[in-house]
Design an enzyme around this catalytic site. Structure first.
Site, short mmCIF file in Angstrom:
data_model
loop_
_atom_site.label_atom_id
_atom_site.label_comp_id
_atom_site.label_asym_id
_atom_site.label_seq_id
_atom_site.Cartn_x
_atom_site.Cartn_y
_atom_site.Cartn_z
N HIS A 18 4.82 4.80 3.66
CA HIS A 18 3.55 4.75 2.94
C HIS A 18 2.51 5.58 3.68
CE1 HIS A 18 -0.31 2.54 2.05
NE2 HIS A 18 0.19 2.55 0.83
N SER A 254 -4.47 -0.11 -1.47
CA SER A 254 -3.46 -1.12 -1.73
C SER A 254 -2.25 -0.45 -2.36
CB SER A 254 -4.02 -2.19 -2.67
OG SER A 254 -2.98 -2.92 -3.27
N LYS A 255 -1.08 -0.96 -2.03
CA LYS A 255 0.15 -0.40 -2.62
C LYS A 255 0.19 -0.59 -4.13
CE LYS A 255 2.80 -0.87 1.64
NZ LYS A 255 3.89 -1.54 2.36
N ARG A 256 -0.66 -1.48 -4.63
CA ARG A 256 -0.72 -1.72 -6.08
C ARG A 256 -1.73 -0.80 -6.76
NH1 ARG A 256 -0.18 -6.62 -3.69
NH2 ARG A 256 -2.43 -6.96 -3.62
N ASP A 257 -2.44 -0.01 -5.96
CA ASP A 257 -3.45 0.91 -6.51
C ASP A 257 -2.74 2.14 -7.07
OD1 ASP A 257 -5.50 2.62 -7.10
OD2 ASP A 257 -6.47 2.52 -5.14
#
Length: 484
Positions: A18, A254-257
């Site tokens: 990431h 955020s990884k959800r962004d």
């Protein structure tokens, strides 16, 4: 602690590389190389349930893709191994047994249900939810009785009361935590696997890590680790906690962004240049002296100064990344650009997977035509769309140009000139346009803009003569006839 600078990047194989983790690795790498120290890769895989297949391989692959190398690690070994936590359980056992023997740790027999109930009651009383310490003073008889009930113990660290744990952080300066706000934390789970804070402390000590440079989200772990260093009589390393990376709304990345591409392998798939991504990530929370922003890896190593790590959140600027990758794209050799862009033309169905030499040459020239505008390999699809449609679409500006009173005369003359061309090349097309100028008397924008809009549908674009050549005589004829 050794005098040599020794730093580590220690990912968990619970996901792919990431942006945030890549930055941690990169700053450790630059710090080690600048100080002639050692950069170590250690895999922290104690959380077996969350580990994903291929996670470790992905981490190593994309660190290498970005341009990093290391001195010790799971793949190359070293004198401080094993470098995978799951292979170090015997090592950890020695040290948690020492803590048990010294009374600095104790066995806890509380069930998850009991702990959850205790936590809910503390929250209801508006108290900071900490372990109450109910197993702190169990006698051997108490422990035997609980084990006979079938209870498996975890091991908790006995947090000293009334102490302050402080350190001089490389980024944040003086940071301190009061021990009374921490609570006795688990260092070995009921299954016998050490928790993160215990394992990482043992590993960092035994691997003689001199500096621990990591993300801001680890700062609350640091006092727990300092306690373990002190309890075992070990020298503490120097800690540094880099600020958060935030999106354009100034919220933590955020990884959800989904507004930001966050995994390094996605950038490879999109045809980004690894040197450009290295450059961009190196400026996420660190700044050189002066205004220059484009540096090679070797230049970064020479100028890296940990005192210039930012105390403010690092903004992930998508436009800046696109600009930076475009700067690199303009300068690299065409072979590399073709390598980055061609798979996207194939995926879009614009170019065959198996091509003749002539088709290969055409595709290469198409990519070369758009090299200056590309921010990544995937951009070639949109940039070259006009070459793969029969009828071009026009915006209002293009329609206004094509409605000029001189346009029918210019296009008719242009059509006449190109119909007689035996060789449909950029040079011959240029001569044809000059002939149109001579025969009609129109020049400049009145000449070139109608031809550009009629053939490409655009008012701006790459070299017009080369674009017309790549469109081909048949398609150009059809488009100009359609306008006429």
């Amino acid at each position: 602690m050794a005098n040599e600078i020794r730093v580590r990047y220690a990912p968990s194989p619970t996901g792919h590389l990431h942006i945030g983790n890549a930055r941690t690795a990169l700053f450790n790498y630059l710090f080690a190389r600048n100080q002639n120290g050692k950069f170590i890769i250690r895999i922290e895989d104690t959380d077996q349930k969350r580990n994903i297949e291929g996670g470790e391989q992905s981490q190593l692959k994309y660190l290498k893709w970005l341009g990093m190398d290391w001195d010790e690690g799971v793949d190359i070994g070293g004198e401080y191994g094993p470098y995978r936590q799951s292979e170090r359980n015997d090592i950890y056992q020695k040290y948690y047994n020492e803590l048990l023997e010294n009374g600095k740790a104790y066995k806890c027999y509380c069930t998850p249900e009991e702990l959850e109930k205790e936590r809910e009651e503390q929250v209801a009383r508006n108290e900071n939810p900490l372990y109450s310490g109910k197993c702190r003073h169990l006698t051997p008889e108490d422990q035997k009785r609980l084990e006979e009930e079938g209870r498996e113990p975890s091991i908790r660290f006995r947090v000293p009361e009334g102490q302050v744990f402080a350190w001089d952080d490389m980024v944040k300066g003086n940071v301190s935590f009061e021990s009374d706000g921490i609570g006795d934390h688990v260092i070995v789970k009921k299954d016998g696997i050490p928790t993160y804070n215990f394992a990482v402390t043992v590993d960092d000590h035994l691997m003689e890590i001199s500096h621990v440079l990591r993300g801001d989200d680890h700062i609350s772990n640091t006092p727990k680790q300092l306690m373990i260093y002190d309890a075992l009589g070990w020298e503490r390393p120097t800690f540094g906690h880099m600020t958060l990376i935030v999106n354009e709304s100034r919220r933590k990345l955020s990884k959800r962004d989904e507004s930001i591409i966050q995994f390094i392998e996605q950038y490879e798939e999109l045809g980004y240049i690894p040197e450009a991504l290295f450059n961009f990530i190196a400026l996420l929370g660190w700044s050189p002296e002066g205004e220059e922003e484009i540096f090679t890896r070797e230049e970064f190593i020479n100028i890296f100064d940990s005192s210039r790590l930012s105390k403010s959140p690092a903004l992930f600027d998508k436009q800046k990344l696109a600009w930076m990758n475009n700067q690199y794209m303009k300068k690299i050799e065409l072979d590399r650009v073709v390598e980055l862009a061609l798979p996207h033309l194939v995926k879009a169905g614009y170019v065959k997977e198996t091509r003749t030499e002539e088709e290969n040459t055409w595709a290469r020239e198409l990519i070369a035509l758009n090299q200056e505008k590309m921010s990544c390999g995937a951009d070639i699809v949109e940039l070259s769309e006009l070459f793969f449609t029969d009828i071009v679409s026009m915006d209002e500006e293009a329609k206004e140009i094509i409605s000029g009173e001189q346009v029918p005369e210019v296009l008719a003359a242009f059509l006449h000139e190109i119909e007689s061309l035996e060789s449909f090349t950029a040079d011959e097309i240029k001569k044809a346009v000059k002939a149109v100028q001579k025969s009609t008397g129109h020049k400049g924008k009145n000449l070139f803009m109608p031809i550009r809009v009629a053939t490409t549908g655009q008012t701006h674009g790459p070299d017009l003569m080369k674009a017309i050549e790549l469109l081909g005589k048949e398609k150009v004829n059809a488009r100009v006839m359609n306008i006429i």
